[in-house]
Structure formats: structure tokens, C-alpha cells
Design an enzyme around this catalytic site. Structure first.
Site, PDB file in Angstrom:
ATOM      1  N   GLU A  16     101.190 -28.576 -31.499  1.00  8.31           N
ATOM      2  CA  GLU A  16     101.561 -28.778 -32.901  1.00  8.31           C
ATOM      3  C   GLU A  16     100.573 -29.629 -33.724  1.00  8.31           C
ATOM      4  OE1 GLU A  16     104.324 -27.791 -34.883  1.00  8.31           O
ATOM      5  OE2 GLU A  16     103.274 -28.894 -36.448  1.00  8.31           O
ATOM      6  N   GLY A  60     102.753 -30.172 -57.384  1.00 10.33           N
ATOM      7  CA  GLY A  60     102.830 -29.087 -58.368  1.00 10.33           C
ATOM      8  C   GLY A  60     102.528 -29.639 -59.752  1.00 10.33           C
ATOM      9  N   GLY A  61     102.860 -28.856 -60.767  1.00  9.98           N
ATOM     10  CA  GLY A  61     102.552 -29.256 -62.129  1.00  9.98           C
ATOM     11  C   GLY A  61     103.564 -30.213 -62.744  1.00  9.98           C
ATOM     12  N   GLN A  86     107.150 -24.092 -27.966  1.00  7.65           N
ATOM     13  CA  GLN A  86     107.881 -23.982 -29.232  1.00  7.65           C
ATOM     14  C   GLN A  86     107.474 -22.813 -30.132  1.00  7.65           C
ATOM     15  OE1 GLN A  86     108.761 -26.462 -33.345  1.00  7.65           O
ATOM     16  NE2 GLN A  86     107.969 -27.622 -31.639  1.00  7.65           N
ATOM     17  N   ASP A  90     103.877 -25.110 -35.042  1.00  6.47           N
ATOM     18  CA  ASP A  90     104.613 -24.323 -34.049  1.00  6.47           C
ATOM     19  C   ASP A  90     105.624 -23.387 -34.704  1.00  6.47           C
ATOM     20  OD1 ASP A  90     103.427 -25.202 -31.753  1.00  6.47           O
ATOM     21  OD2 ASP A  90     104.772 -26.879 -31.481  1.00  6.47           O
TER      22      ASP A  90
HETATM   23  N1  CAO Z   1     104.159 -15.872 -13.357  1.00  5.35           N
HETATM   24  C1  CAO Z   1     102.967 -16.304 -12.945  1.00  5.35           C
HETATM   25  N2  CAO Z   1     102.148 -17.055 -13.691  1.00  5.35           N
HETATM   26  C2  CAO Z   1     102.571 -17.388 -14.908  1.00  5.35           C
HETATM   27  C3  CAO Z   1     103.808 -16.975 -15.427  1.00  5.35           C
HETATM   28  C4  CAO Z   1     104.628 -16.182 -14.590  1.00  5.35           C
HETATM   29  N3  CAO Z   1     105.817 -15.742 -14.980  1.00  5.35           N
HETATM   30  N4  CAO Z   1     103.941 -17.475 -16.669  1.00  5.35           N
HETATM   31  C5  CAO Z   1     102.841 -18.179 -16.935  1.00  5.35           C
HETATM   32  N5  CAO Z   1     102.000 -18.134 -15.878  1.00  5.35           N
HETATM   33  C6  CAO Z   1     100.689 -18.761 -15.755  1.00  5.35           C
HETATM   34  C7  CAO Z   1      99.683 -18.248 -16.761  1.00  5.35           C
HETATM   35  O1  CAO Z   1      99.218 -16.992 -16.398  1.00  5.35           O
HETATM   36  C8  CAO Z   1      98.636 -19.340 -16.701  1.00  5.35           C
HETATM   37  O2  CAO Z   1      97.810 -19.105 -15.552  1.00  5.35           O
HETATM   38  P1  CAO Z   1      96.199 -19.220 -15.593  1.00  5.35           P
HETATM   39  O3  CAO Z   1      95.907 -20.576 -16.086  1.00  5.35           O
HETATM   40  O4  CAO Z   1      95.825 -19.002 -14.186  1.00  5.35           O
HETATM   41  O5  CAO Z   1      95.711 -18.184 -16.515  1.00  5.35           O
HETATM   42  C9  CAO Z   1      99.456 -20.585 -16.394  1.00  5.35           C
HETATM   43  O6  CAO Z   1     100.772 -20.124 -16.051  1.00  5.35           O
HETATM   44  C10 CAO Z   1      99.553 -21.574 -17.516  1.00  5.35           C
HETATM   45  O7  CAO Z   1      99.693 -20.958 -18.771  1.00  5.35           O
HETATM   46  P2  CAO Z   1      99.170 -21.714 -20.062  1.00  5.35           P
HETATM   47  O8  CAO Z   1      97.715 -22.027 -19.926  1.00  5.35           O
HETATM   48  O9  CAO Z   1      99.520 -20.926 -21.263  1.00  5.35           O
HETATM   49  O10 CAO Z   1     100.059 -23.038 -20.055  1.00  5.35           O
HETATM   50  P3  CAO Z   1      99.640 -24.566 -20.236  1.00  5.35           P
HETATM   51  O11 CAO Z   1     100.878 -25.317 -19.984  1.00  5.35           O
HETATM   52  O12 CAO Z   1      98.445 -24.970 -19.481  1.00  5.35           O
HETATM   53  O13 CAO Z   1      99.254 -24.659 -21.802  1.00  5.35           O
HETATM   54  C11 CAO Z   1      99.682 -24.422 -24.164  1.00  5.35           C
HETATM   55  C12 CAO Z   1     100.271 -24.689 -22.782  1.00  5.35           C
HETATM   56  C13 CAO Z   1     100.834 -24.349 -25.144  1.00  5.35           C
HETATM   57  C14 CAO Z   1      98.731 -25.556 -24.565  1.00  5.35           C
HETATM   58  C15 CAO Z   1      98.924 -23.065 -24.148  1.00  5.35           C
HETATM   59  O14 CAO Z   1      99.760 -22.069 -23.646  1.00  5.35           O
HETATM   60  C16 CAO Z   1      98.404 -22.634 -25.505  1.00  5.35           C
HETATM   61  O15 CAO Z   1      97.407 -23.162 -26.018  1.00  5.35           O
HETATM   62  N6  CAO Z   1      99.049 -21.628 -26.095  1.00  5.35           N
HETATM   63  C17 CAO Z   1      98.620 -21.043 -27.354  1.00  5.35           C
HETATM   64  C18 CAO Z   1      98.914 -21.938 -28.512  1.00  5.35           C
HETATM   65  C19 CAO Z   1     100.377 -22.288 -28.611  1.00  5.35           C
HETATM   66  O16 CAO Z   1     101.254 -21.461 -28.694  1.00  5.35           O
HETATM   67  N7  CAO Z   1     100.631 -23.578 -28.684  1.00  5.35           N
HETATM   68  C20 CAO Z   1     101.949 -24.023 -29.059  1.00  5.35           C
HETATM   69  C21 CAO Z   1     102.626 -24.689 -28.015  1.00  5.35           C
HETATM   70  S1  CAO Z   1     104.079 -25.398 -28.695  1.00  5.35           S
HETATM   71  O17 CAO Z   1     103.613 -26.899 -29.131  1.00  5.35           O
END
Ligand code: CAO
Length: 418
Positions: A138, A246-247, A16, A167
């Protein structure tokens, strides 16, 4: 002509926070290419689905006006395509977990080598510090940014809000950072890194609560209803229920039908300049000159009694009747609108804040349009892309690949549709 026309955004975001940022930029006219994992795409495509095998509302409502390319950026061919996309882009936006881009082989230094004018914009849960490596969603941001500790009722647990301040709020912050960096680039001709952490974004939105934290060190917060109830303050900004913050004191009051309708309430503010009008409206004229009620300061220890008295009046009217009676008197108040009421509100449709979109697989659905209106850059909300819908178009038109090259990449499996 759109405000960001010609700006190319490589949208490496998911879930998001990042998608809300790039969606705004797309609405302002930027060309946004969403890069997704082959076969899977953004995880939200399949989350909270209401129709089998069709992109969810979660996804479609966060990814309007974008194009989609699928690419496995962990293969040699995929990496090469990503390099070419970076070379052609003005901005790359990502919100992977910390270190993911580096692990993929694309640290900031390398991206700069590929394109020294590029702006790389990132959302992470936290800025540098003890939690910098943590994944964040979030509600974690709401909890670590001061929102949960200050939301809810005094006698209840911390509460998260339905507004996605962690988010979508951080997406907004990042969008501002990106356009500011684009503005600076006009003069410097150089790119830069833009970072927005979700904790920082929530803290920014909770600014008034840090204000109160410091005021609390000097004495009780007299505008909090807790003060009027004689409940002592602790050492940190307390949960303030529906206090206005607020106030000008305010509270949520019951309206006619509240017993059966969970949203038959109104937010009512006893703004000081219209105190006399409030007294007249609720038939409490004696409060106008009574020293115990006539000034804002004299009312502070009686807010509960005052709001209970106003509520005796609001309970005899619908939330709309209360609003209709207060508005002409300049008394600030607003009905508690349910999502159903908002979705059916014609004026919100007229301004493009609520829009009906047609999608080839799901049919018609409602979405929230652009909440920021530019008179010289009108927004046409377009449906979200299907997964990999623009693969060939992007390789051909943007990157200038010929048919042989495209076939080679396709047969390598990097696009996922071998
Ligand atoms: N081709 C190949 N690999 C890909 C890719 C693509 N097109 N797109 C993503 N990947 C891979 C990433 O490189 C990552 O690999 P590694 O773990 O080996 O480095 C893997 O997919 C997973 O990516 P991720 O860790 O970002 O995803 P997740 O689902 O495990 O975590 C989230 C999701 C949101 C918790 C994490 O991305 C995060 O903390 N983001 C920053 C904070 C944020 O924006 N949070 C808001 C989310 S909305 O509620």
C-alpha cells in the site's frame, strides 16, 4: 437474479488489493473461488489477529461471499487441478509478485491455450518500466503515485493516508477492467489480459495534483492557503494541509470540546454562492459588501484570517450543531467522524454499508458492506470461507471429479489435508 450471476471467477489473489476486487465481483453475484496455499492460505488469515487461531478481521473483511479451495499448484496433481479450474472459469484474478505465475508454469500464452475465452486480470505494483519487477505494498504505491508528496502539511514530511487508495483503490480499478472485458467478450467471444498497476491507480486518484503541477508552471496556486500566507511556491505541487483541493476553499475547524476529543472538528467550505449566508451565520455581516471580502478572488489572500474567524464561531458549537446550522443554509460542511462513530451509525447499518456478520469461529463482527448499490442486484453479505472449506464441493460439483479421483488428489497432498 444478480448482475454477474453465472460468471465464474478463479480468485488467485491475496493480501488486500486483489481480494477487494474479487469481493466486489462476488457481491455483484459472481461465483468466486479463492485458491489458497494448503495449510497457510492467504497470509492475511493469520496477520493482525485479535483472537488466537481464528481468521483475522483483516482476512474476513476482505473475503466475503467467496468459496475457498486449497491447492499446491507447484505439484503435478495441483497443476492439473488448476488447469481444469482455468478451463471452467470466465475470469482469473491474481496479484502475485511479478513473474510468479510464469514461474508456476502458467504464462498468459498457456492459460489462453487452456481457455481462449478467459479474462486474466492482474494487479502489480508498477506497470512496465524501471520498477516492473518490484514487490509493492500500500504505502509504496501511495509514495510512488504522488499521494504522499501532496499529503500533509507544508512544514512536515510527506504523509500517507489511512484510506487504502493503493490496495483497495487498485482493486476497484481492476474490477472495472474485468466487467468491461466481460462486456467486450460478449461481442468478440475472446478473452483478454487486464492489468492495473498500483502506481497507476494512485496517480489516477491524484489527477488533480497533476492539474496543479501544470498550473504552477504558469503562476502561484492562489487557492492554496500557502498563497494567502505569502509563502513562495517551489517547483512541484506542494502539500496542501487541509485545503479543499478544488475551487471552493475549505479547511478543518475546531469545534466545542476539541481540547479533549481528537475528532471534535468539522470540515467547512466557504462555497461562493452561500458567502452571504456564512457571514450572517458567524455574525460577520460587514464582510458581505466589503470589497476585500465580497468576491472569491478578493478572499484568496485572506483565507487564514477567514477560517480563523469562522473557527471562533465553530468552537462554540459541537460538530453536529455546526452541521445542523449549516445544512439548511446550503453551506457545505461535514463532521469529522471517528471510526467508533461510523461503526455505531444506524443510518449506515440501514443502508448495508456497515454490516454485522456472524462467523462460526469468531462470532459476530462488523464489516463494510458493498459501497455500490444496484437497485436490481441487491447484495447479501456472507461470511468469508474457512481455509479449504469448499475443497470437495469444488472438485465434485464444478470439476465433476468422481470419488476415486478426489481420493487420489487428496492422497497426493496437493490439497494439503492428507
Ligand atoms: N501453491 C503453490 N505456490 C503458491 C500458491 C499455491 N497455491 N500460491 C502462491 N504461491 C507461491 C507463488 O507462486 C510465489 O512463488 P515464487 O516466489 O516461487 O514465484 C510465492 O507463493 C509467493 O508469492 P508472492 O511473491 O506473490 O508473495 P509475497 O508474500 O512474497 O509478496 C506481495 C506479497 C503483495 C508483496 C506481492 O505478491 C506483490 O508485490 N504483489 C503485487 C502487488 C500487490 O498486489 N500488492 C498489494 C498487496 S496488499 O498490500
Amino acid at each position: 437474479m444478480k448482475a454477474l450471476q453465472g460468471i465464474k471467477i478463479l480468485d488467485f489473489t491475496h493480501v488486500q488489493s486483489g481480494p477487494t476486487c474479487t469481493q466486489l465481483l462476488a457481491w455483484f453475484g459472481a461465483d468466486v473461488i479463492k485458491l489458497e496455499r494448503p495449510g497457510i492460505g492467504d497470509a492475511t488469515r493469520s496477520q493482525l489477529r485479535d483472537i488466537d487461531n481464528v481468521d483475522s478481521l483483516y482476512f474476513t473483511m476482505l473475503n466475503h461471499n467467496k468459496k475457498s479451495i486449497t491447492l499446491n499448484t507447484k505439484t503435478a496433481e495441483g497443476k492439473k487441478v488448476l488447469e481444469d479450474l482455468i478451463a471452467k472459469s470466465d475470469v482469473m484474478v491474481e496479484n502475485f509478485s511479478p513473474g510468479a505465475l510464469d514461474r508456476m508454469g502458467f504464462p498468459w500464452e498457456y492459460i489462453q491455450k487452456l481457455n481462449d475465452k478467459i479474462i486474466v486480470a492482474s494487479i502489480k505494483g508498477f506497470g512496465p518500466g524501471p520498477y516492473e519487477d518490484c514487490k509493492v505494498y500500500e504505502n509504496i504505491a501511495q509514495c510512488t503515485g504522488g499521494a504522499a508528496a501532496t499529503t500533509g502539511f507544508l512544514d512536515g514530511p510527506p504523509l500517507v493516508t489511512g484510506a487504502q487508495i493503493g490496495d483497495s483503490g487498485t482493486g476497484l480499478h481492476l474490477a472495472l477492467g474485468i466487467v468491461t472485458a466481460l462486456f467486450q467478450r460478449e461481442k468478440t467471444k475472446k478473452g483478454q489480459k487486464v492489468s492495473a498497476s498500483m502506481q497507476d491507480g494512485v496517480i489516477n486518484l491524484c489527477r488533480v495534483k497533476l492539474r496543479d503541477q501544470q498550473r504552477l508552471e504558469k503562476g502561484p496556486l492562489t487557492e492554496y492557503s500557502q498563497y494567502g500566507k505569502g509563502i513562495p511556491f517551489g517547483t512541484s505541487t506542494p502539500r496542501a494541509g487541509n485545503d479543499s483541493g478544488g475551487g471552493q476553499p475549505g479547511w478543518i475547524l475546531k469545534c466545542k470540546g476539541w481540547e479533549n476529543d481528537p475528532n471534535s472538528y468539522v470540515y467547512f467550505i466557504t462555497q461562493a454562492p452561500v458567502w452571504e449566508k456564512i457571514c450572517k451565520l458567524i455574525n460577520k455581516l460587514e464582510w458581505v459588501n466589503d470589497k476585500g471580502y465580497s468576491t472569491p478572488a478578493s478572499r484568496l489572500d485572506k483565507l487564514t484570517e477567514i477560517f480563523e474567524t469562522i473557527e471562533d464561531w465553530t468552537k462554540t458549537k459541537t460538530k453536529y450543531e455546526v452541521t445542523e446550522l449549516c445544512d439548511p443554509e446550503g453551506i457545505p460542511c461535514g463532521p469529522i467522524l471517528s471510526m467508533k462513530e461510523i461503526s455505531e451509525d444506524q443510518s449506515l447499518r440501514d443502508t448495508g454499508t456497515i454490516v454485522e456478520i456472524d462467523h462460526p469461529e469468531r462470532g459476530k463482527y462488523l464489516s463494510v458492506g458493498c459501497p455500490i448499490k444496484l437497485s436490481e442486484s441487491p447484495v447479501d453479505v456472507e461470511r468469508s470461507p474457512l481455509l479449504g472449506e469448499h475443497n470437495i464441493e469444488i472438485l465434485q460439483d464444478l470439476l465433476g471429479y468422481n470419488e476415486d479421483k478426489i481420493n487420489l488428489i487428496q492422497s497426493s497432498g496437493a490439497l494439503g489435508d492428507k
